[in-house]
Design a protein around this motif. Structure first.
Motif, PDB file in Angstrom:
ATOM      1  N   GLU A   1     -12.288  -3.823  -5.593  1.00 47.99           N
ATOM      2  CA  GLU A   1     -11.341  -3.326  -6.587  1.00 47.99           C
ATOM      3  C   GLU A   1     -11.924  -3.402  -7.996  1.00 47.99           C
ATOM      4  OE1 GLU A   1      -9.043  -4.797  -3.030  1.00 47.99           O
ATOM      5  OE2 GLU A   1     -10.734  -5.511  -4.228  1.00 47.99           O
TER       6      GLU A   1
ATOM      7  N   GLU B   1       0.850  -1.181   0.000  1.00 44.01           N
ATOM      8  CA  GLU B   1       0.000   0.000   0.000  1.00 44.01           C
ATOM      9  C   GLU B   1       0.886   1.232   0.000  1.00 44.01           C
ATOM     10  OE1 GLU B   1      -3.559   2.131  -0.022  1.00 44.01           O
ATOM     11  OE2 GLU B   1      -3.154  -0.002  -0.263  1.00 44.01           O
TER      12      GLU B   1
ATOM     13  N   ARG C   1     -13.828   0.387   3.559  1.00 45.90           N
ATOM     14  CA  ARG C   1     -13.098   1.227   2.616  1.00 45.90           C
ATOM     15  C   ARG C   1     -14.079   2.035   1.760  1.00 45.90           C
ATOM     16  NH1 ARG C   1      -9.736  -3.375  -0.316  1.00 45.90           N
ATOM     17  NH2 ARG C   1     -11.762  -4.416  -0.006  1.00 45.90           N
TER      18      ARG C   1
ATOM     19  N   ILE D   1      -8.809   7.342  -9.452  1.00 43.14           N
ATOM     20  CA  ILE D   1      -9.498   6.740  -8.306  1.00 43.14           C
ATOM     21  C   ILE D   1      -8.726   7.112  -7.048  1.00 43.14           C
ATOM     22  CG2 ILE D   1     -10.295   4.602  -7.210  1.00 43.14           C
ATOM     23  CD1 ILE D   1     -10.222   3.296  -9.995  1.00 43.14           C
ATOM     24  N   GLY D   2      -9.425   7.566  -6.033  1.00 39.46           N
ATOM     25  CA  GLY D   2      -8.725   7.947  -4.808  1.00 39.46           C
ATOM     26  C   GLY D   2      -9.657   8.029  -3.627  1.00 39.46           C
ATOM     27  N   ASP D   3      -9.111   8.404  -2.500  1.00 39.62           N
ATOM     28  CA  ASP D   3      -9.888   8.506  -1.273  1.00 39.62           C
ATOM     29  C   ASP D   3     -10.971   9.578  -1.406  1.00 39.62           C
ATOM     30  OD1 ASP D   3      -8.342   6.559  -0.103  1.00 39.62           O
ATOM     31  OD2 ASP D   3      -6.962   7.980   0.812  1.00 39.62           O
TER      32      ASP D   3
ATOM     33  N   TRP E   1      -3.870   2.395  -8.379  1.00 33.86           N
ATOM     34  CA  TRP E   1      -5.236   2.156  -8.849  1.00 33.86           C
ATOM     35  C   TRP E   1      -5.274   2.073 -10.373  1.00 33.86           C
ATOM     36  CZ3 TRP E   1      -9.379   0.191  -6.910  1.00 33.86           C
ATOM     37  CH2 TRP E   1      -9.661   0.312  -5.545  1.00 33.86           C
TER      38      TRP E   1
ATOM     39  N   ALA F   1     -14.552  -0.506  -8.598  1.00 30.69           N
ATOM     40  CA  ALA F   1     -13.922   0.793  -8.816  1.00 30.69           C
ATOM     41  C   ALA F   1     -13.231   0.838 -10.172  1.00 30.69           C
ATOM     42  CB  ALA F   1     -12.925   1.081  -7.687  1.00 30.69           C
TER      43      ALA F   1
ATOM     44  N   LYS G   1      -0.490   6.208  -4.823  1.00 25.22           N
ATOM     45  CA  LYS G   1      -1.741   5.485  -4.697  1.00 25.22           C
ATOM     46  C   LYS G   1      -2.548   5.588  -5.989  1.00 25.22           C
ATOM     47  CE  LYS G   1      -3.948   5.359  -0.809  1.00 25.22           C
ATOM     48  NZ  LYS G   1      -4.753   5.681   0.382  1.00 25.22           N
TER      49      LYS G   1
ATOM     50  N   THR H   1     -17.830   1.413  -1.947  1.00 28.41           N
ATOM     51  CA  THR H   1     -17.514   1.043  -0.572  1.00 28.41           C
ATOM     52  C   THR H   1     -17.847  -0.412  -0.305  1.00 28.41           C
ATOM     53  OG1 THR H   1     -17.936   1.558   1.775  1.00 28.41           O
ATOM     54  CG2 THR H   1     -19.788   1.833   0.257  1.00 28.41           C
TER      55      THR H   1
ATOM     56  N   VAL I   1     -13.796   4.657  -1.725  1.00 27.25           N
ATOM     57  CA  VAL I   1     -13.013   5.387  -2.725  1.00 27.25           C
ATOM     58  C   VAL I   1     -13.958   6.062  -3.695  1.00 27.25           C
ATOM     59  CG1 VAL I   1     -10.987   3.877  -2.587  1.00 27.25           C
ATOM     60  CG2 VAL I   1     -12.798   3.386  -4.273  1.00 27.25           C
TER      61      VAL I   1
END
Length: 294
Positions: free
Chosen positions: A242, A14, A204, A290-292, A25, A245, A21, A200, A206
């Protein structure tokens, strides 16, 4: 798809920095698309979807490297559904005659250990539609993908007095907490489409930030991206978070690429399919975002 591919992704460390990050992705999204394209045989996706979306759903799956099967007859499900790699159920043009086939297909998919994906179109528009979607939720979908209003209707379990059918009256960010709670309660991944697509698994969260507003002017693009999620989950069933997303982002990238050649929604529909078929590694790695979610 091979064990080495899956193991490589699980062992990937990670990254700490935001840019790293993002790159991770993007690489993952490309790997999922490659898995669909490079499967020994095209992943077979059974689609019980609405009349409006059948054509676009089938062509999006084909352009990504999957194989669509529009099987919705209850008499065929016991023989056919165990053979598929994933099942996609969409309640857009729901009727009492189709609901038993949807429930049977979901149950058979579960028994055969095949992932299945639910698109609860206009879930809050009527009591009949809401009850059908809530009943389908009890059959443990791997992924649920809807707009903000649809996810909020499922979470609240009530008809939305302000429902505009398939048009959402809520932004995706309005439904983040509801999506997380629904994911935990149902043991599935929940995706909320919008300007930022939220994904989600209950813990998690994203956001996928790809796509163009003009996609909203093409009917059934939401249905089509849910079908693409089913294809991505089919080749990586142990990674539904994964895969979901990645599928949302890849579809959005195809929309971005297709817009460059489109004069309007009609031509974008054609160029979207062409772009998805022609996406290469460089474009995916450059564009996937793709991110937080903050």
């Amino acid at each position: 798809m091979g064990d080495k591919t899956l193991n490589r992704r699980r062992q990937q460390p990670e990254p700490a920095a935001a840019d790293e990050k993002f790159e991770s992705w993007a690489q993952l999204a490309w790997a999922h698309l490659e898995d669909v394209r490079n499967s020994p045989s095209p992943p077979l996706i059974q689609c019980i979807t609405n009349f409006v979306s059948m054509d676009l759903v089938a062509n999006v799956l084909l352009s990504a490297g999957a194989s669509p099967a529009m099987i919705h007859c209850v008499e065929e499900i016991p023989d056919f559904t165990p053979k598929v790699h994933a099942l996609y159920i969409n309640v857009g043009t729901l009727t009492p005659a189709w609901l038993p086939a949807m429930k049977m297909a979901a149950a058979v998919a579960n028994e055969a250990k095949r992932p299945w994906v639910l698109d609860p179109v206009a879930a809050g528009a009527s009591g009949f539609r809401l009850r059908a979607c809530l009943d389908l939720l009890t059959l443990r979908p791997s992924v649920v993908r809807g707009n903000g209003s649809e996810i909020l209707a499922l979470f609240k379990g009530s008809v939305d007095a302000n429902s505009k059918g398939v048009d959402s009256t809520h932004e995706s960010m309005d439904a983040v907490d509801a999506a997380r709670s629904l994911a935990r309660a149902c043991g599935c991944v929940v995706a909320v489409s919008g300007a930022v697509d939220i994904v989600t698994d209950g813990e998690r969260v994203v956001g996928a930030r790809n796509g163009v507003p003009m996609l909203q002017k093409i009917t059934a693009t939401g249905c089509a991206v849910t079908a693409l999620i089913a294809a991505f989950v089919a080749v990586n069933p142990s990674q539904p978070f994964e895969a979901t997303a990645a599928a949302l982002s890849v579809f959005g990238v195809a929309g971005e690429v297709g817009t460059g050649s489109a004069g309007g929604p009609g031509s974008l529909r054609v160029h979207l399919i062409d772009a998805l078929h022609g996406l290469d590694r460089a474009v995916v790695l450059q564009r996937v975002n793709i991110g937080d979610v903050s």
